[in-house]
Design an enzyme around this catalytic site. Sequence first.
Site, PDB file in Angstrom:
ATOM      1  N   ARG A 237       0.868  -1.183   0.000  1.00  0.00           N
ATOM      2  CA  ARG A 237       0.000   0.000   0.000  1.00  0.00           C
ATOM      3  C   ARG A 237       0.900   1.226   0.000  1.00  0.00           C
ATOM      4  O   ARG A 237       1.983   1.222   0.593  1.00  0.00           O
ATOM      5  CB  ARG A 237      -0.900   0.030   1.248  1.00  0.00           C
ATOM      6  CG  ARG A 237      -2.103  -0.901   1.180  1.00  0.00           C
ATOM      7  CD  ARG A 237      -3.142  -0.464   0.134  1.00  0.00           C
ATOM      8  NE  ARG A 237      -4.290  -1.342   0.082  1.00  0.00           N
ATOM      9  CZ  ARG A 237      -4.453  -2.376  -0.753  1.00  0.00           C
ATOM     10  NH1 ARG A 237      -3.494  -2.676  -1.628  1.00  0.00           N
ATOM     11  NH2 ARG A 237      -5.555  -3.097  -0.733  1.00  0.00           N
ATOM     12  N   ASP A 261       3.721   0.084  -7.310  1.00  0.00           N
ATOM     13  CA  ASP A 261       2.400  -0.228  -7.865  1.00  0.00           C
ATOM     14  C   ASP A 261       1.319   0.537  -7.118  1.00  0.00           C
ATOM     15  O   ASP A 261       0.167   0.536  -7.524  1.00  0.00           O
ATOM     16  CB  ASP A 261       2.135  -1.741  -7.767  1.00  0.00           C
ATOM     17  CG  ASP A 261       0.823  -2.116  -8.440  1.00  0.00           C
ATOM     18  OD1 ASP A 261       0.648  -1.745  -9.623  1.00  0.00           O
ATOM     19  OD2 ASP A 261      -0.034  -2.751  -7.796  1.00  0.00           O
ATOM     20  N   GLU A 266      -2.973   7.788  -4.113  1.00  0.00           N
ATOM     21  CA  GLU A 266      -3.409   7.245  -5.409  1.00  0.00           C
ATOM     22  C   GLU A 266      -4.896   7.440  -5.680  1.00  0.00           C
ATOM     23  O   GLU A 266      -5.331   7.439  -6.840  1.00  0.00           O
ATOM     24  CB  GLU A 266      -3.086   5.754  -5.502  1.00  0.00           C
ATOM     25  CG  GLU A 266      -3.924   4.850  -4.622  1.00  0.00           C
ATOM     26  CD  GLU A 266      -3.538   3.376  -4.754  1.00  0.00           C
ATOM     27  OE1 GLU A 266      -2.342   3.068  -4.661  1.00  0.00           O
ATOM     28  OE2 GLU A 266      -4.448   2.550  -4.945  1.00  0.00           O
ATOM     29  N   HIS A 298      -1.671   0.442  -9.561  1.00  0.00           N
ATOM     30  CA  HIS A 298      -2.329  -0.563  -8.706  1.00  0.00           C
ATOM     31  C   HIS A 298      -2.853  -1.721  -9.564  1.00  0.00           C
ATOM     32  O   HIS A 298      -4.020  -2.092  -9.500  1.00  0.00           O
ATOM     33  CB  HIS A 298      -3.477   0.073  -7.907  1.00  0.00           C
ATOM     34  CG  HIS A 298      -3.767  -0.662  -6.630  1.00  0.00           C
ATOM     35  ND1 HIS A 298      -3.998  -0.045  -5.435  1.00  0.00           N
ATOM     36  CD2 HIS A 298      -3.849  -1.994  -6.364  1.00  0.00           C
ATOM     37  CE1 HIS A 298      -4.231  -0.941  -4.492  1.00  0.00           C
ATOM     38  NE2 HIS A 298      -4.138  -2.143  -5.046  1.00  0.00           N
TER      39      HIS A 298
HETATM   40  P1  NAI Z   1      -1.243 -11.532   4.425  1.00  0.00           P
HETATM   41  O1  NAI Z   1      -2.208 -11.136   5.474  1.00  0.00           O
HETATM   42  O2  NAI Z   1      -1.183 -12.955   3.967  1.00  0.00           O
HETATM   43  O3  NAI Z   1       0.246 -11.115   4.871  1.00  0.00           O
HETATM   44  C1  NAI Z   1       0.547  -9.897   5.487  1.00  0.00           C
HETATM   45  C2  NAI Z   1       1.756 -10.124   6.357  1.00  0.00           C
HETATM   46  O4  NAI Z   1       2.113  -8.869   6.931  1.00  0.00           O
HETATM   47  C3  NAI Z   1       1.483 -11.105   7.518  1.00  0.00           C
HETATM   48  O5  NAI Z   1       2.488 -12.064   7.593  1.00  0.00           O
HETATM   49  C4  NAI Z   1       1.459 -10.192   8.740  1.00  0.00           C
HETATM   50  O6  NAI Z   1       1.938 -10.849   9.905  1.00  0.00           O
HETATM   51  C5  NAI Z   1       2.414  -9.091   8.298  1.00  0.00           C
HETATM   52  N1  NAI Z   1       2.261  -7.897   9.112  1.00  0.00           N
HETATM   53  C6  NAI Z   1       1.154  -7.431   9.752  1.00  0.00           C
HETATM   54  N2  NAI Z   1       1.457  -6.326  10.463  1.00  0.00           N
HETATM   55  C7  NAI Z   1       2.771  -6.099  10.268  1.00  0.00           C
HETATM   56  C8  NAI Z   1       3.669  -5.109  10.742  1.00  0.00           C
HETATM   57  N3  NAI Z   1       3.260  -4.155  11.586  1.00  0.00           N
HETATM   58  N4  NAI Z   1       4.951  -5.183  10.342  1.00  0.00           N
HETATM   59  C9  NAI Z   1       5.372  -6.168   9.513  1.00  0.00           C
HETATM   60  N5  NAI Z   1       4.567  -7.139   9.022  1.00  0.00           N
HETATM   61  C10 NAI Z   1       3.283  -7.096   9.396  1.00  0.00           C
HETATM   62  O7  NAI Z   1      -1.546 -10.556   3.206  1.00  0.00           O
HETATM   63  P2  NAI Z   1      -1.133 -10.741   1.698  1.00  0.00           P
HETATM   64  O8  NAI Z   1      -2.235 -11.425   0.950  1.00  0.00           O
HETATM   65  O9  NAI Z   1       0.240 -11.272   1.607  1.00  0.00           O
HETATM   66  O10 NAI Z   1      -1.176  -9.204   1.197  1.00  0.00           O
HETATM   67  C11 NAI Z   1      -0.280  -8.242   1.709  1.00  0.00           C
HETATM   68  C12 NAI Z   1      -0.739  -6.855   1.299  1.00  0.00           C
HETATM   69  O11 NAI Z   1      -0.606  -6.714  -0.106  1.00  0.00           O
HETATM   70  C13 NAI Z   1      -2.245  -6.576   1.549  1.00  0.00           C
HETATM   71  O12 NAI Z   1      -2.465  -6.132   2.880  1.00  0.00           O
HETATM   72  C14 NAI Z   1      -2.556  -5.504   0.561  1.00  0.00           C
HETATM   73  O13 NAI Z   1      -2.408  -4.230   1.158  1.00  0.00           O
HETATM   74  C15 NAI Z   1      -1.496  -5.702  -0.521  1.00  0.00           C
HETATM   75  N6  NAI Z   1      -2.103  -6.114  -1.796  1.00  0.00           N
HETATM   76  C16 NAI Z   1      -1.830  -5.371  -2.908  1.00  0.00           C
HETATM   77  C17 NAI Z   1      -2.371  -5.721  -4.129  1.00  0.00           C
HETATM   78  C18 NAI Z   1      -2.054  -4.948  -5.368  1.00  0.00           C
HETATM   79  O14 NAI Z   1      -2.740  -5.144  -6.384  1.00  0.00           O
HETATM   80  N7  NAI Z   1      -1.057  -4.096  -5.365  1.00  0.00           N
HETATM   81  C19 NAI Z   1      -3.294  -6.859  -4.244  1.00  0.00           C
HETATM   82  C20 NAI Z   1      -3.447  -7.614  -3.024  1.00  0.00           C
HETATM   83  C21 NAI Z   1      -2.888  -7.230  -1.848  1.00  0.00           C
END
Ligand code: NAI
Length: 349
Positions: A237, A261, A266, A298
């Site tokens: 993000r 991205d 944005e 994005h």
């Molecule tokens: P996920 O929930 O599987 O993984 C997120 C990880 O971040 C977890 O391991 C969690 O423990 C960790 N985390 C939480 N708080 C934290 C902190 N304070 N410091 C460090 N790590 C922390 O989520 P996933 O599916 O891997 O997605 C990650 C992010 O990617 C989403 O939250 C979303 O914002 C972004 N995203 C972007 C997309 C795009 O098109 N650019 C599409 C899908 C997701």
Amino acid sequence: MSAIKIAFFDTKPYDKQSFDKANENFGFAITYLETRLDARSAELAHGADVVCAFVNDRLDAETASILERGKTKLIALRCAGYNNIDLKAVWQKIHVVRVPAYSPYAVAEHAAALLLTLTRHTHQAYNRVREGNFLLNGLIGRDLHDKYVGIVGTGKIGKIASDIFRGFGMHILAYDKFPDEEWAKKTGAAYVALDELCQKSDVISLHSPLTPETRYLINEHRLSLMKHDVVIINTGRGALIDTKALVKALKKGHIGGAGLDVYEEEEGYFFEDWSSIAIKDDVLARLLTFPNVIISGHQAFFTNEALGAIADTTLGNIKDYVERNVLPNEICYKCGSKDCTKEKFKRCW
Ligand code: NAI
């Protein structure tokens, strides 16, 4: 029984295509609206049982109250991230569900695409060669093999990104608030403190959610710790990075490249055509001038596979709620946990 009514905000042609196809199996009555959801547009949802929203729809307390008055029972996000929702304000008014995973491969592969473009200057080579200029001056790249990549957030996407980068022969450093030591042991990744990751990495790829804690995780201080040729990739993000501090570091030549991205402001620009209008956001406009910055709008999630999965899961979430009153993908406002179920909610209250 009449069909469940869904007000679908911020519709683009590709949304309609994928949701109409998926809806053949569900039979909901979907009204597609082009406008984004916010307090000004929320009344358009009156009479709809469900609101379907996306990343730049704004769900604050005022919007939630208007939706509640209009008898909306469920907000079905067609995305994973939920930083645009004031969960506390919405909680106990309307349930909020999301699509926790659709194609983590899509996002991780896009991170790799941004990285390779930057390290091999593909974007510059493409333009040059199309003009008949086959000179190689200025296009010297660098190997990724044997370099260190720092993965921030080792969830679904971060882990797949690590697999891809390991395929290039890179060493994995990792940072996560909740480290998965078993995964680290199995894959040879090394969890380190965030500052150490910033100091040692040749590439830093951001995959954590945006929360108050992760806002500006990459700030002036951490940028100053980084190697001067570091490449930063952000498919998480926008506000994970203090963009003004990034611009400052880029101007000083302290950053090797940035593949973004997502962008913290944005909302006004992404997913829209601004090609014939002056961009008023000076930070975004400045970012676009750096030869070592690539911005995509994005689109990391944007693959056929992901769009199909998003539509199926979103409509499945709605069916689960209206037919069985279950919400497996509801978001807990308190812990924000990706896995928090209704039972767990009670514990974290
Ligand atoms: P996920 O929930 O599987 O993984 C997120 C990880 O971040 C977890 O391991 C969690 O423990 C960790 N985390 C939480 N708080 C934290 C902190 N304070 N410091 C460090 N790590 C922390 O989520 P996933 O599916 O891997 O997605 C990650 C992010 O990617 C989403 O939250 C979303 O914002 C972004 N995203 C972007 C997309 C795009 O098109 N650019 C599409 C899908 C997701």
